[in-house]
Design an enzyme around this catalytic site. Structure first.
Site, PDB file in Angstrom:
ATOM      1  N   SER A  72      39.746   5.607  44.965  1.00  0.00           N
ATOM      2  CA  SER A  72      39.122   4.963  43.810  1.00  0.00           C
ATOM      3  C   SER A  72      40.059   5.030  42.605  1.00  0.00           C
ATOM      4  CB  SER A  72      37.799   5.651  43.465  1.00  0.00           C
ATOM      5  OG  SER A  72      38.052   6.867  42.790  1.00  0.00           O
ATOM      6  N   ARG A 130      43.125  20.283  52.138  1.00  0.00           N
ATOM      7  CA  ARG A 130      42.293  19.076  52.030  1.00  0.00           C
ATOM      8  C   ARG A 130      42.926  17.859  52.716  1.00  0.00           C
ATOM      9  NH1 ARG A 130      38.285  18.691  48.484  1.00  0.00           N
ATOM     10  NH2 ARG A 130      38.748  16.499  48.206  1.00  0.00           N
ATOM     11  N   ASN A 153      40.442   8.489  41.499  1.00  0.00           N
ATOM     12  CA  ASN A 153      41.047   9.498  42.379  1.00  0.00           C
ATOM     13  C   ASN A 153      42.445   9.958  41.939  1.00  0.00           C
ATOM     14  OD1 ASN A 153      39.519   8.270  45.458  1.00  0.00           O
ATOM     15  ND2 ASN A 153      38.890   9.960  44.149  1.00  0.00           N
ATOM     16  N   ASP A 186      33.470   9.657  52.834  1.00  0.00           N
ATOM     17  CA  ASP A 186      33.330  10.886  52.060  1.00  0.00           C
ATOM     18  C   ASP A 186      33.190  12.116  52.961  1.00  0.00           C
ATOM     19  OD1 ASP A 186      33.138  12.420  49.826  1.00  0.00           O
ATOM     20  OD2 ASP A 186      31.069  11.885  49.359  1.00  0.00           O
ATOM     21  N   GLY A 187      33.661  13.241  52.440  1.00  0.00           N
ATOM     22  CA  GLY A 187      33.460  14.515  53.147  1.00  0.00           C
ATOM     23  C   GLY A 187      34.713  15.067  53.812  1.00  0.00           C
ATOM     24  N   HIS A 242      41.795  14.385  55.134  1.00  0.00           N
ATOM     25  CA  HIS A 242      42.080  12.955  54.956  1.00  0.00           C
ATOM     26  C   HIS A 242      42.787  12.394  56.193  1.00  0.00           C
ATOM     27  CE1 HIS A 242      40.627  13.311  50.977  1.00  0.00           C
ATOM     28  NE2 HIS A 242      41.661  13.964  50.489  1.00  0.00           N
ATOM     29  N   GLY A 300      37.332  16.488  52.391  1.00  0.00           N
ATOM     30  CA  GLY A 300      37.701  17.787  51.800  1.00  0.00           C
ATOM     31  C   GLY A 300      36.843  18.903  52.393  1.00  0.00           C
ATOM     32  N   LEU A 352      26.764   5.520  44.670  1.00  0.00           N
ATOM     33  CA  LEU A 352      27.602   4.360  44.985  1.00  0.00           C
ATOM     34  C   LEU A 352      29.038   4.578  44.499  1.00  0.00           C
ATOM     35  CD1 LEU A 352      27.586   1.526  46.226  1.00  0.00           C
ATOM     36  CD2 LEU A 352      26.788   0.629  44.043  1.00  0.00           C
ATOM     37  N   SER A 353      29.209   5.415  43.476  1.00  0.00           N
ATOM     38  CA  SER A 353      30.535   5.799  42.986  1.00  0.00           C
ATOM     39  C   SER A 353      31.471   4.630  42.698  1.00  0.00           C
ATOM     40  CB  SER A 353      31.202   6.756  43.993  1.00  0.00           C
ATOM     41  OG  SER A 353      30.435   7.920  44.154  1.00  0.00           O
ATOM     42  N   GLU A 378      21.529  -2.728  51.568  1.00  0.00           N
ATOM     43  CA  GLU A 378      20.745  -1.611  52.101  1.00  0.00           C
ATOM     44  C   GLU A 378      21.703  -0.419  52.156  1.00  0.00           C
ATOM     45  OE1 GLU A 378      17.550  -1.721  52.973  1.00  0.00           O
ATOM     46  OE2 GLU A 378      17.384  -3.851  52.477  1.00  0.00           O
TER      47      GLU A 378
HETATM   48  C1  FPP Z   1      36.651  11.270  49.886  1.00  0.00           C
HETATM   49  O1  FPP Z   1      36.415  12.535  50.473  1.00  0.00           O
HETATM   50  C2  FPP Z   1      37.818  10.678  50.506  1.00  0.00           C
HETATM   51  C3  FPP Z   1      38.905  10.222  49.836  1.00  0.00           C
HETATM   52  C4  FPP Z   1      39.029  10.258  48.371  1.00  0.00           C
HETATM   53  C5  FPP Z   1      40.102   9.699  50.558  1.00  0.00           C
HETATM   54  C6  FPP Z   1      39.796   8.848  51.759  1.00  0.00           C
HETATM   55  C7  FPP Z   1      41.066   8.438  52.379  1.00  0.00           C
HETATM   56  C8  FPP Z   1      41.304   8.408  53.703  1.00  0.00           C
HETATM   57  C9  FPP Z   1      40.289   8.703  54.735  1.00  0.00           C
HETATM   58  C10 FPP Z   1      42.650   8.000  54.205  1.00  0.00           C
HETATM   59  C11 FPP Z   1      42.839   6.532  54.027  1.00  0.00           C
HETATM   60  C12 FPP Z   1      43.803   6.020  54.976  1.00  0.00           C
HETATM   61  C13 FPP Z   1      43.701   4.817  55.547  1.00  0.00           C
HETATM   62  C14 FPP Z   1      44.702   4.471  56.551  1.00  0.00           C
HETATM   63  C15 FPP Z   1      42.645   3.827  55.220  1.00  0.00           C
HETATM   64  P1  FPP Z   1      36.572  13.847  49.587  1.00  0.00           P
HETATM   65  O2  FPP Z   1      37.967  14.289  49.627  1.00  0.00           O
HETATM   66  O3  FPP Z   1      36.048  13.577  48.204  1.00  0.00           O
HETATM   67  O4  FPP Z   1      35.644  14.843  50.354  1.00  0.00           O
HETATM   68  P2  FPP Z   1      34.848  16.078  49.739  1.00  0.00           P
HETATM   69  O5  FPP Z   1      33.747  15.480  48.889  1.00  0.00           O
HETATM   70  O6  FPP Z   1      34.339  16.777  50.949  1.00  0.00           O
HETATM   71  O7  FPP Z   1      35.823  16.889  48.940  1.00  0.00           O
END
Ligand code: FPP
Length: 244
Positions: free
Chosen positions: A66, A34, A69, A21-22, A38, A24, A199-200, A211
């Site tokens: 998810s 954004r 998403n 997470d984080g 990623h 964005g 936990l989302s 834990e």
């Molecule tokens: C949540 O952060 C992150 C996601 C929904 C996407 C995660 C995907 C990747 C890191 C790429 C996956 C690629 C591979 C190869 C496994 P957010 O966008 O919700 O962050 P924010 O809360 O700061 O907006």
């Protein structure tokens, strides 16, 4: 010290779950779109997956996308799909290297909604690495913990309908065997960066005794040192599983 020696005297979690997470916020802080967050997050994923395997973690599961998403703007969804594609292509190109590392790659979730080419690449990557035993790296895509339990209930109901199992004989093990994570132990440790404490819908069934480790670091900035902190924190917890 070699990474493999680092934690040889402490109890390691048998299965670590990571909510990436984080991304964005990381991008926003830099005035970037954004998807750049990623992209950076995908690099962190590679680093942490390899490192976890090196220090002796046997199972690690990353939450990449998810089932909720899909509500994100199409450009962002496409960017995440593209990152998965690139990772899978790279896994194929670096097959020999990966083989030496002993990493088994698995994807969990309802993969039927993914673009056809990604599904094919997933099948290939899983097949190429299925014999590996050092560390199983699972990537959760179009995953939801409740959706996973519904799938298990349907599978078992189908067995009951065919007369293969009696409702009164259904055990926790029967349900576990129908989860995407069948054969992988329950999550001992769930790591969530970026300051959120939820936990989302991640590993719902598997996290009952997990834990939790939270940190304010945003996922793209998450380092192997941050991972070490989570592992050491876990090692110092007093786990009682309902006992005293
Ligand atoms: C949540 O952060 C992150 C996601 C929904 C996407 C995660 C995907 C990747 C890191 C790429 C996956 C690629 C591979 C190869 C496994 P957010 O966008 O919700 O962050 P924010 O809360 O700061 O907006």
């Amino acid at each position: 010290m070699a990474n493999s020696e680092k934690f040889k005297d402490i109890v390691l979690p048998r299965h670590v779950g990571v909510i990436m997470d984080g991304n964005g916020r990381w991008a926003k802080k830099r005035g970037l779109p954004r998807y750049e967050g990623h992209r950076e997050g995908a690099k962190t994923f590679r680093r942490i997956a390899e490192y976890a395997s090196e220090i002796g973690i046997k199972n690690i599961t990353f939450y990449a996308f998810s089932s909720e998403n899909w509500k994100r703007p199409p450009q962002e969804v496409n960017a995440i799909m593209q990152l998965l594609r690139e990772y899978l292509d790279e896994a194929e190109r670096r097959q020999k290297e990966n083989e030496e590392k002993g990493i088994r790659i698995r994807f969990i979730g309802d993969l039927s909604r993914l673009p056809e080419d990604i599904r094919k690449k997933i099948e290939e990557a899983q097949k190429l690495s299925e014999e590996k035993t050092k560390c199983t790296v699972s990537i959760a895509v179009n995953y939801g913990g409740r959706q996973e339990i519904v799938k298990a209930v349907r599978d078992i109901a189908e067995k009951a309908r065919k007369g293969e199992i009696k409702p009164e004989d259904i055990t926790e093990a029967d349900i576990e065997n129908c989860l995407y994570t069948a054969g992988i132990p329950d999550a001992d440790l769930i790591i969530r960066p970026s300051g959120e404490k939820r936990l989302s819908n991640f590993l719902t069934w598997q996290s009952v005794y997990a834990e939790f480790y939270y940190t304010d670091v945003l996922w793209p900035d998450f380092t192997t040192d941050d991972f070490d902190k989570a592992i050491l924190d876990f090692a110092n917890r007093d786990r009682r599983f309902g006992g005293v």
